[in-house]
Design a protein around this motif. Sequence first.
Motif, PDB file in Angstrom:
ATOM      1  N   VAL A  98       0.829  -1.205   0.000  1.00 55.11           N
ATOM      2  CA  VAL A  98       0.000   0.000   0.000  1.00 55.11           C
ATOM      3  C   VAL A  98       0.864   1.256   0.000  1.00 55.11           C
ATOM      4  CG1 VAL A  98      -0.309   0.273   2.481  1.00 55.11           C
ATOM      5  CG2 VAL A  98      -2.103   1.005   0.941  1.00 55.11           C
ATOM      6  N   SER A  99       2.065   1.155   0.529  1.00 56.44           N
ATOM      7  CA  SER A  99       2.973   2.306   0.562  1.00 56.44           C
ATOM      8  C   SER A  99       3.420   2.723  -0.833  1.00 56.44           C
ATOM      9  CB  SER A  99       4.192   1.983   1.417  1.00 56.44           C
ATOM     10  OG  SER A  99       3.804   1.729   2.740  1.00 56.44           O
ATOM     11  N   LEU A 100       3.277   1.847  -1.812  1.00 53.66           N
ATOM     12  CA  LEU A 100       3.663   2.169  -3.185  1.00 53.66           C
ATOM     13  C   LEU A 100       2.765   3.223  -3.818  1.00 53.66           C
ATOM     14  CD1 LEU A 100       4.486  -1.357  -4.651  1.00 53.66           C
ATOM     15  CD2 LEU A 100       6.099   0.490  -4.198  1.00 53.66           C
ATOM     16  N   ILE A 101       1.576   3.416  -3.269  1.00 50.57           N
ATOM     17  CA  ILE A 101       0.634   4.363  -3.856  1.00 50.57           C
ATOM     18  C   ILE A 101       1.242   5.750  -4.002  1.00 50.57           C
ATOM     19  CG2 ILE A 101      -0.477   4.904  -1.644  1.00 50.57           C
ATOM     20  CD1 ILE A 101      -2.193   4.824  -5.065  1.00 50.57           C
ATOM     21  N   SER A 108      -2.448  -0.803  11.153  1.00 52.15           N
ATOM     22  CA  SER A 108      -3.773  -0.318  11.558  1.00 52.15           C
ATOM     23  C   SER A 108      -3.860  -0.062  13.057  1.00 52.15           C
ATOM     24  CB  SER A 108      -4.851  -1.307  11.125  1.00 52.15           C
ATOM     25  OG  SER A 108      -4.944  -1.345   9.724  1.00 52.15           O
ATOM     26  N   GLN A 109      -3.237  -0.940  13.852  1.00 55.63           N
ATOM     27  CA  GLN A 109      -3.252  -0.762  15.303  1.00 55.63           C
ATOM     28  C   GLN A 109      -2.565   0.550  15.701  1.00 55.63           C
ATOM     29  OE1 GLN A 109      -4.813  -2.728  17.454  1.00 55.63           O
ATOM     30  NE2 GLN A 109      -5.454  -4.218  15.922  1.00 55.63           N
ATOM     31  N   GLN A 110      -1.432   0.846  15.069  1.00 57.75           N
ATOM     32  CA  GLN A 110      -0.697   2.079  15.369  1.00 57.75           C
ATOM     33  C   GLN A 110      -1.501   3.300  14.939  1.00 57.75           C
ATOM     34  OE1 GLN A 110       2.738   0.897  13.105  1.00 57.75           O
ATOM     35  NE2 GLN A 110       3.989   0.648  14.960  1.00 57.75           N
ATOM     36  N   VAL A 111      -2.152   3.197  13.782  1.00 57.79           N
ATOM     37  CA  VAL A 111      -2.979   4.303  13.296  1.00 57.79           C
ATOM     38  C   VAL A 111      -4.110   4.565  14.287  1.00 57.79           C
ATOM     39  CG1 VAL A 111      -4.577   5.052  11.474  1.00 57.79           C
ATOM     40  CG2 VAL A 111      -2.435   3.919  10.859  1.00 57.79           C
ATOM     41  N   ALA A 112      -4.743   3.500  14.770  1.00 62.74           N
ATOM     42  CA  ALA A 112      -5.837   3.642  15.737  1.00 62.74           C
ATOM     43  C   ALA A 112      -5.363   4.342  17.001  1.00 62.74           C
ATOM     44  CB  ALA A 112      -6.413   2.262  16.071  1.00 62.74           C
ATOM     45  N   ARG A 113      -4.202   3.940  17.506  1.00 62.54           N
ATOM     46  CA  ARG A 113      -3.674   4.581  18.713  1.00 62.54           C
ATOM     47  C   ARG A 113      -3.337   6.045  18.451  1.00 62.54           C
ATOM     48  NH1 ARG A 113      -1.059  -0.364  19.549  1.00 62.54           N
ATOM     49  NH2 ARG A 113       0.837   0.387  18.553  1.00 62.54           N
ATOM     50  N   GLU A 114      -2.702   6.306  17.317  1.00 62.40           N
ATOM     51  CA  GLU A 114      -2.293   7.670  16.969  1.00 62.40           C
ATOM     52  C   GLU A 114      -3.490   8.618  16.849  1.00 62.40           C
ATOM     53  OE1 GLU A 114       0.672  10.460  15.135  1.00 62.40           O
ATOM     54  OE2 GLU A 114       1.099   8.433  15.794  1.00 62.40           O
ATOM     55  N   LEU A 115      -4.578   8.123  16.244  1.00 62.48           N
ATOM     56  CA  LEU A 115      -5.748   8.969  16.013  1.00 62.48           C
ATOM     57  C   LEU A 115      -6.813   8.836  17.107  1.00 62.48           C
ATOM     58  CD1 LEU A 115      -6.161   8.412  12.166  1.00 62.48           C
ATOM     59  CD2 LEU A 115      -4.985  10.277  13.353  1.00 62.48           C
ATOM     60  N   ASN A 116      -6.528   8.002  18.097  1.00 61.91           N
ATOM     61  CA  ASN A 116      -7.446   7.787  19.210  1.00 61.91           C
ATOM     62  C   ASN A 116      -8.813   7.311  18.727  1.00 61.91           C
ATOM     63  OD1 ASN A 116      -7.972   7.645  21.944  1.00 61.91           O
ATOM     64  ND2 ASN A 116      -8.795   9.740  22.022  1.00 61.91           N
ATOM     65  N   ILE A 117      -8.795   6.316  17.824  1.00 66.25           N
ATOM     66  CA  ILE A 117     -10.009   5.686  17.328  1.00 66.25           C
ATOM     67  C   ILE A 117      -9.829   4.178  17.456  1.00 66.25           C
ATOM     68  CG2 ILE A 117     -10.666   7.550  15.748  1.00 66.25           C
ATOM     69  CD1 ILE A 117      -9.397   6.018  13.453  1.00 66.25           C
ATOM     70  N   GLU A 167      -9.671  10.030   6.052  1.00 66.54           N
ATOM     71  CA  GLU A 167      -9.114   9.010   5.149  1.00 66.54           C
ATOM     72  C   GLU A 167      -7.709   9.400   4.701  1.00 66.54           C
ATOM     73  OE1 GLU A 167     -13.337   7.504   3.142  1.00 66.54           O
ATOM     74  OE2 GLU A 167     -12.120   9.017   2.136  1.00 66.54           O
ATOM     75  N   ARG A 168      -7.540  10.689   4.385  1.00 69.43           N
ATOM     76  CA  ARG A 168      -6.227  11.188   3.967  1.00 69.43           C
ATOM     77  C   ARG A 168      -5.190  10.984   5.067  1.00 69.43           C
ATOM     78  NH1 ARG A 168      -7.228  16.805   2.740  1.00 69.43           N
ATOM     79  NH2 ARG A 168      -9.071  15.961   1.772  1.00 69.43           N
ATOM     80  N   THR A 169      -5.570  11.298   6.293  1.00 68.66           N
ATOM     81  CA  THR A 169      -4.670  11.129   7.430  1.00 68.66           C
ATOM     82  C   THR A 169      -4.274   9.665   7.575  1.00 68.66           C
ATOM     83  OG1 THR A 169      -5.773  12.969   8.540  1.00 68.66           O
ATOM     84  CG2 THR A 169      -4.418  11.521   9.907  1.00 68.66           C
ATOM     85  N   ILE A 170      -5.239   8.768   7.427  1.00 68.95           N
ATOM     86  CA  ILE A 170      -4.964   7.333   7.545  1.00 68.95           C
ATOM     87  C   ILE A 170      -4.039   6.874   6.425  1.00 68.95           C
ATOM     88  CG2 ILE A 170      -6.035   5.044   7.377  1.00 68.95           C
ATOM     89  CD1 ILE A 170      -8.424   6.264   8.967  1.00 68.95           C
ATOM     90  N   VAL A 171      -4.275   7.317   5.200  1.00 65.22           N
ATOM     91  CA  VAL A 171      -3.404   6.937   4.079  1.00 65.22           C
ATOM     92  C   VAL A 171      -1.976   7.400   4.323  1.00 65.22           C
ATOM     93  CG1 VAL A 171      -2.890   7.400   1.638  1.00 65.22           C
ATOM     94  CG2 VAL A 171      -5.191   6.763   2.311  1.00 65.22           C
ATOM     95  N   VAL A 172      -1.816   8.626   4.775  1.00 62.45           N
ATOM     96  CA  VAL A 172      -0.473   9.158   5.029  1.00 62.45           C
ATOM     97  C   VAL A 172       0.228   8.326   6.103  1.00 62.45           C
ATOM     98  CG1 VAL A 172       0.797  11.139   5.943  1.00 62.45           C
ATOM     99  CG2 VAL A 172      -0.987  11.493   4.235  1.00 62.45           C
ATOM    100  N   LEU A 173      -0.467   8.000   7.173  1.00 62.46           N
ATOM    101  CA  LEU A 173       0.141   7.197   8.238  1.00 62.46           C
ATOM    102  C   LEU A 173       0.504   5.796   7.739  1.00 62.46           C
ATOM    103  CD1 LEU A 173      -2.071   8.255  11.289  1.00 62.46           C
ATOM    104  CD2 LEU A 173       0.353   8.777  10.930  1.00 62.46           C
ATOM    105  N   ILE A 174      -0.369   5.205   6.935  1.00 63.87           N
ATOM    106  CA  ILE A 174      -0.094   3.865   6.407  1.00 63.87           C
ATOM    107  C   ILE A 174       1.087   3.892   5.444  1.00 63.87           C
ATOM    108  CG2 ILE A 174      -1.021   2.030   4.932  1.00 63.87           C
ATOM    109  CD1 ILE A 174      -3.754   2.586   6.283  1.00 63.87           C
ATOM    110  N   THR A 175       1.157   4.911   4.594  1.00 65.07           N
ATOM    111  CA  THR A 175       2.280   4.992   3.661  1.00 65.07           C
ATOM    112  C   THR A 175       3.594   5.274   4.380  1.00 65.07           C
ATOM    113  OG1 THR A 175       1.852   7.321   3.162  1.00 65.07           O
ATOM    114  CG2 THR A 175       0.899   5.686   1.665  1.00 65.07           C
ATOM    115  N   GLU A 176       3.505   5.788   5.604  1.00 66.58           N
ATOM    116  CA  GLU A 176       4.711   5.983   6.418  1.00 66.58           C
ATOM    117  C   GLU A 176       5.120   4.708   7.146  1.00 66.58           C
ATOM    118  OE1 GLU A 176       3.710   9.241   8.974  1.00 66.58           O
ATOM    119  OE2 GLU A 176       4.030  10.735   7.395  1.00 66.58           O
ATOM    120  N   GLY A 177       4.321   3.628   6.970  1.00 67.52           N
ATOM    121  CA  GLY A 177       4.688   2.348   7.551  1.00 67.52           C
ATOM    122  C   GLY A 177       3.950   1.950   8.811  1.00 67.52           C
ATOM    123  N   HIS A 178       2.961   2.731   9.223  1.00 68.10           N
ATOM    124  CA  HIS A 178       2.187   2.385  10.419  1.00 68.10           C
ATOM    125  C   HIS A 178       1.188   1.268  10.095  1.00 68.10           C
ATOM    126  CE1 HIS A 178       3.672   6.360  11.430  1.00 68.10           C
ATOM    127  NE2 HIS A 178       3.324   6.155  12.690  1.00 68.10           N
TER     128      HIS A 178
END
Length: 112
Positions: A39-42, A72-81, A59-70
């Motif tokens: 997914v980081s290739l996008i 889903s669990q890390q994204v959830a913690r980072e965004l408090n969701i 969604e944009r925030t999630i894509v950016v975090l995922i492309t940085e290598g996070h």
Amino acid sequence: MLSTGFRVKNIAQALCISERTVTTHQQHIYKKLNIHHKVSLIKYTPYYCKFLSSLTLRERTIVVLITEGHCSQQVARELNISPQTVYSHRKTINKKLNSMRKKYDVLGIEQP
């Protein structure tokens, strides 16, 4: 070709090489670009900016975090969701990404 949604089998057929060779090259590319998931290739596609503009702010925030290598669990913690909310957003993101990939041809026939 990987960044625009082609599968290993399709790439191997197009280049007349084995799937194993494609996979080996893919691993080298991931290592050089410090990518842990495809997914980081996008961010290397010609329509990345157009794709981002089609997303909601969350969604944009999630894509950016995922492309940085996070993950889903890390994204959830980072965004408090909750992780389920992240998965729900990822599902929507993937639908939008697939429609964007269909719209823009890998050969550059239709440019963003």
